[in-house]
Write an enzyme that holds these catalytic residues in place. Structure first.
Site, PDB file in Angstrom:
ATOM      1  N   GLY A   1       0.929  -0.742   0.336  1.00  0.00           N
ATOM      2  CA  GLY A   1      -0.097  -0.232  -0.370  1.00  0.00           C
ATOM      3  C   GLY A   1       0.442   1.299   0.128  1.00  0.00           C
TER       4      GLY A   1
ATOM      5  N   ALA B   1      14.706  10.775  -1.054  1.00  0.00           N
ATOM      6  CA  ALA B   1      16.360  10.856   0.121  1.00  0.00           C
ATOM      7  C   ALA B   1      17.218   9.192  -0.512  1.00  0.00           C
ATOM      8  CB  ALA B   1      15.796   9.895   1.687  1.00  0.00           C
ATOM      9  N   VAL B   2      16.879   8.305  -0.602  1.00  0.00           N
ATOM     10  CA  VAL B   2      17.788   7.420  -1.095  1.00  0.00           C
ATOM     11  C   VAL B   2      18.803   7.556  -2.335  1.00  0.00           C
ATOM     12  CG1 VAL B   2      17.591   4.757  -2.514  1.00  0.00           C
ATOM     13  CG2 VAL B   2      16.278   5.709  -0.275  1.00  0.00           C
TER      14      VAL B   2
ATOM     15  N   ARG C   1       0.318  -5.008  -5.244  1.00  0.00           N
ATOM     16  CA  ARG C   1       0.492  -6.333  -4.550  1.00  0.00           C
ATOM     17  C   ARG C   1       0.953  -7.610  -5.072  1.00  0.00           C
ATOM     18  NH1 ARG C   1      -0.782  -4.067   0.687  1.00  0.00           N
ATOM     19  NH2 ARG C   1      -2.581  -2.533   0.207  1.00  0.00           N
TER      20      ARG C   1
ATOM     21  N   ASP D   1       5.471  -5.142   6.561  1.00  0.00           N
ATOM     22  CA  ASP D   1       5.847  -6.646   6.283  1.00  0.00           C
ATOM     23  C   ASP D   1       5.725  -7.695   5.138  1.00  0.00           C
ATOM     24  OD1 ASP D   1       6.834  -6.439   8.997  1.00  0.00           O
ATOM     25  OD2 ASP D   1       4.619  -6.941  10.097  1.00  0.00           O
TER      26      ASP D   1
ATOM     27  N   THR E   1       4.303   2.136   5.790  1.00  0.00           N
ATOM     28  CA  THR E   1       2.757   2.138   6.220  1.00  0.00           C
ATOM     29  C   THR E   1       1.945   2.854   6.839  1.00  0.00           C
ATOM     30  OG1 THR E   1       1.449   0.646   6.587  1.00  0.00           O
ATOM     31  CG2 THR E   1       3.043   0.228   7.558  1.00  0.00           C
TER      32      THR E   1
ATOM     33  N   ASP F   1      -0.394   2.633   8.565  1.00  0.00           N
ATOM     34  CA  ASP F   1      -0.430   1.583  10.209  1.00  0.00           C
ATOM     35  C   ASP F   1       0.175   1.752  11.667  1.00  0.00           C
ATOM     36  OD1 ASP F   1      -2.708   0.574   7.943  1.00  0.00           O
ATOM     37  OD2 ASP F   1      -1.985  -1.136   7.122  1.00  0.00           O
TER      38      ASP F   1
ATOM     39  N   ASP G   1       2.029  -0.806  12.417  1.00  0.00           N
ATOM     40  CA  ASP G   1       2.295  -2.233  12.547  1.00  0.00           C
ATOM     41  C   ASP G   1       3.089  -2.604  12.408  1.00  0.00           C
ATOM     42  OD1 ASP G   1       2.200  -2.002   9.841  1.00  0.00           O
ATOM     43  OD2 ASP G   1       0.035  -4.076  10.062  1.00  0.00           O
TER      44      ASP G   1
ATOM     45  N   ARG H   1     -17.726  16.022  13.955  1.00  0.00           N
ATOM     46  CA  ARG H   1     -18.623  16.463  15.257  1.00  0.00           C
ATOM     47  C   ARG H   1     -19.448  17.932  14.796  1.00  0.00           C
ATOM     48  NH1 ARG H   1     -14.856  14.208  20.018  1.00  0.00           N
ATOM     49  NH2 ARG H   1     -16.045  16.964  20.461  1.00  0.00           N
TER      50      ARG H   1
ATOM     51  N   ARG I   1     -26.086  13.890  17.326  1.00  0.00           N
ATOM     52  CA  ARG I   1     -26.544  12.579  17.016  1.00  0.00           C
ATOM     53  C   ARG I   1     -24.950  11.631  16.834  1.00  0.00           C
ATOM     54  NH1 ARG I   1     -27.724  13.837  10.344  1.00  0.00           N
ATOM     55  NH2 ARG I   1     -30.057  13.206  10.284  1.00  0.00           N
TER      56      ARG I   1
ATOM     57  N   ARG J   1      -5.411  -2.133   8.926  1.00  0.00           N
ATOM     58  CA  ARG J   1      -5.118  -3.725   8.722  1.00  0.00           C
ATOM     59  C   ARG J   1      -5.870  -4.000  10.000  1.00  0.00           C
ATOM     60  NH1 ARG J   1      -3.375  -6.362   4.370  1.00  0.00           N
ATOM     61  NH2 ARG J   1      -2.534  -3.867   3.266  1.00  0.00           N
TER      62      ARG J   1
ATOM     63  N   ALA K   1     -12.970  10.780  21.317  1.00  0.00           N
ATOM     64  CA  ALA K   1     -14.050   9.288  21.013  1.00  0.00           C
ATOM     65  C   ALA K   1     -14.223   9.361  22.261  1.00  0.00           C
ATOM     66  CB  ALA K   1     -13.261   8.414  20.583  1.00  0.00           C
TER      67      ALA K   1
ATOM     68  N   HIS L   1     -24.339  14.747  21.477  1.00  0.00           N
ATOM     69  CA  HIS L   1     -23.430  14.513  21.059  1.00  0.00           C
ATOM     70  C   HIS L   1     -21.883  13.037  20.841  1.00  0.00           C
ATOM     71  CE1 HIS L   1     -20.815  17.999  20.912  1.00  0.00           C
ATOM     72  NE2 HIS L   1     -20.315  16.991  20.509  1.00  0.00           N
TER      73      HIS L   1
ATOM     74  N   GLN M   1      -7.849   8.184   3.558  1.00  0.00           N
ATOM     75  CA  GLN M   1      -6.420   8.485   4.978  1.00  0.00           C
ATOM     76  C   GLN M   1      -4.973   8.336   4.037  1.00  0.00           C
ATOM     77  OE1 GLN M   1      -7.917   5.442   8.346  1.00  0.00           O
ATOM     78  NE2 GLN M   1      -9.022   4.920   6.628  1.00  0.00           N
TER      79      GLN M   1
HETATM   80  O1  F6P Z   1      -1.719  -1.381   4.756  1.00  0.00           O
HETATM   81  C1  F6P Z   1      -2.101  -0.222   4.161  1.00  0.00           C
HETATM   82  C2  F6P Z   1      -4.119  -0.036   3.960  1.00  0.00           C
HETATM   83  O2  F6P Z   1      -4.472   0.800   3.877  1.00  0.00           O
HETATM   84  C3  F6P Z   1      -4.746  -0.866   5.661  1.00  0.00           C
HETATM   85  O3  F6P Z   1      -5.116   0.023   6.569  1.00  0.00           O
HETATM   86  C4  F6P Z   1      -6.081  -1.650   4.796  1.00  0.00           C
HETATM   87  O4  F6P Z   1      -6.594  -2.642   5.456  1.00  0.00           O
HETATM   88  C5  F6P Z   1      -5.132  -1.916   3.174  1.00  0.00           C
HETATM   89  O5  F6P Z   1      -3.870  -1.105   3.412  1.00  0.00           O
HETATM   90  C6  F6P Z   1      -6.307  -1.880   1.858  1.00  0.00           C
HETATM   91  O6  F6P Z   1      -5.751  -2.439   0.470  1.00  0.00           O
HETATM   92  P1  F6P Z   1      -6.067  -2.113  -0.441  1.00  0.00           P
HETATM   93  O7  F6P Z   1      -5.500  -0.859  -1.079  1.00  0.00           O
HETATM   94  O8  F6P Z   1      -5.073  -2.767  -1.027  1.00  0.00           O
HETATM   95  O9  F6P Z   1      -6.775  -1.963  -0.434  1.00  0.00           O
END
Ligand code: F6P
Length: 323
Positions: A14, A25-26, A75, A106, A128, A130, A132, A157, A165, A174, A189, A219, A255
């Site tokens: 992604g 930079a590379v 991918r 990863d 990424t 995420d 993660d 908001r 609401r 992910r 939240a 709300h 996002q």
């Molecule tokens: O890893 C980044 C991400 O945006 C995740 O948050 C999400 O689950 C996934 O990629 C979505 O992947 P794709 O763009 O292939 O649908």
């Protein structure tokens, strides 16, 4: 010192804001150290097809502020096979590529490990939204994604306030809840639902909303990580149980886009240059990581075996501040 003369750079998996700054930079640090730099387009898929171009100082001009990845990404199912990896190695040889720097998550690093087993020198840069990846406290793109979500929350908001609401917001990540937890705190939240922690809809969502209403709240905001999902059903349940009108928003790929924040640009620049410096010093097959504010590096296999845990104190904080 390194025997490497030519380094390839690829963005994989992604896209994430800041990947362009890392590529820049590379390329520029690489040329500074005397390397030739090849840009591999469209991820590992591009490597298999020989979609490879010579990079120059100017070919990375005017990209530091752009979201997405100018090298593009993909991918690749073929690369995930043993034949795919062997083919990638043979294509790298055709182009005289001695090393490959991969900017991705990863899944991309697992590909890196496979390539290194066939003798290609490798280096991984965590990219990424995420956040993660276990070996590092930070991945390129996370800060920009958080700010994008925060901007959406502020807008949501406004309308939740105007209509008294409840907004239920589903954010990416992910299988991880780092985006959800952070924006849950920054967005104030009432409830944050994460894949890392089991939840009970009555106890963890309905109760804080009702208690908030008893204290005068009108709300509400519930943040759900995509690893849990079901924002629409949760909104419906809240409405049925509390009579508070509820709406679900799934933020989706918004996002992933947008101009990278200063933090992402600087972090990507540092990580990109550090990866090249390590190759210059003859260090190979490492993943770049941020630990306690400093750049460090881990063996790819060791890095992939690490487990990331979510900060329990942050989860507790999100509850205390939701009062
Ligand atoms: O890893 C980044 C991400 O945006 C995740 O948050 C999400 O689950 C996934 O990629 C979505 O992947 P794709 O763009 O292939 O649908």
């Amino acid at each position: 010192m390194s025997k490497i003369k030519t380094i390839g750079v690829v963005t994989s998996g992604g896209d994430a804001p800041g990947m362009n700054a890392a590529v820049r930079a590379v390329v520029r640090a690489g040329i500074h150290y005397g390397f030739s730099i090849l840009g591999v387009r469209k991820g590992y898929e591009g490597l298999l097809r020989g979609d490879i171009v010579e990079m120059s100082l100017r070919s990375v001009g005017d990209i530091i502020h752009r979201g997405g990845t100018s090298l593009q990404t993909a991918r690749s199912a073929e690369f995930a096979t043993a034949e795919g990896v062997k083919k990638a190695i043979s294509i790298a040889k055709v182009f005289g590529m001695d090393a490959l720097i991969v900017i991705g998550g990863d899944g991309s690093f697992r590909g890196l490990l496979d390539l290194s087993k066939y003798g290609l020198a490798t280096m991984g840069i965590p990219g990424t939204i995420d956040n993660d990846i276990a070996c590092t406290e930070y991945t390129i793109g996370f800060d920009t994604a958080l700010n994008t979500v925060q901007d959406a929350i502020d807008k949501i908001r406004d309308t939740a306030y105007s209509h008294d609401r409840c907004s239920v917001l589903e954010v990416m990540g992910r299988k991880a809840g780092y985006i959800a937890l952070n924006v849950g705190i920054s967005g104030g939240a009432e409830a944050v639902i994460l894949p890392e922690k089991e939840f009970d809809i009555d106890k963890d969502i309905i109760k804080p909303i009702m208690e908030g209403r008893n204290r005068g709240k009108k709300h509400y905001l519930v943040v759900i990580a995509e690893g849990v999902g079901g924002a629409g059903e949760v909104a419906q349940y809240i409405e049925e149980k509390t009579d508070i009108k509820s709406r679900a928003t799934i933020l989706g790929h918004i996002q992933r886009g947008g101009s990278p924040t200063v933090y992402d640009r600087v972090m990507a620049s540092r990580m990109g240059a550090y990866a090249v410096k390590l190759l210059h010093e003859g260090v190979t097959n490492r993943i770049i990581a941020l630990q306690k504010g400093a750049l460090v590096n881990f063996d790819v296999q060791e890095a992939l075996a690490m487990k990331k845990t979510i900060d329990k104190d942050m989860i507790e904080l999100s509850k205390i501040l939701a009062m």
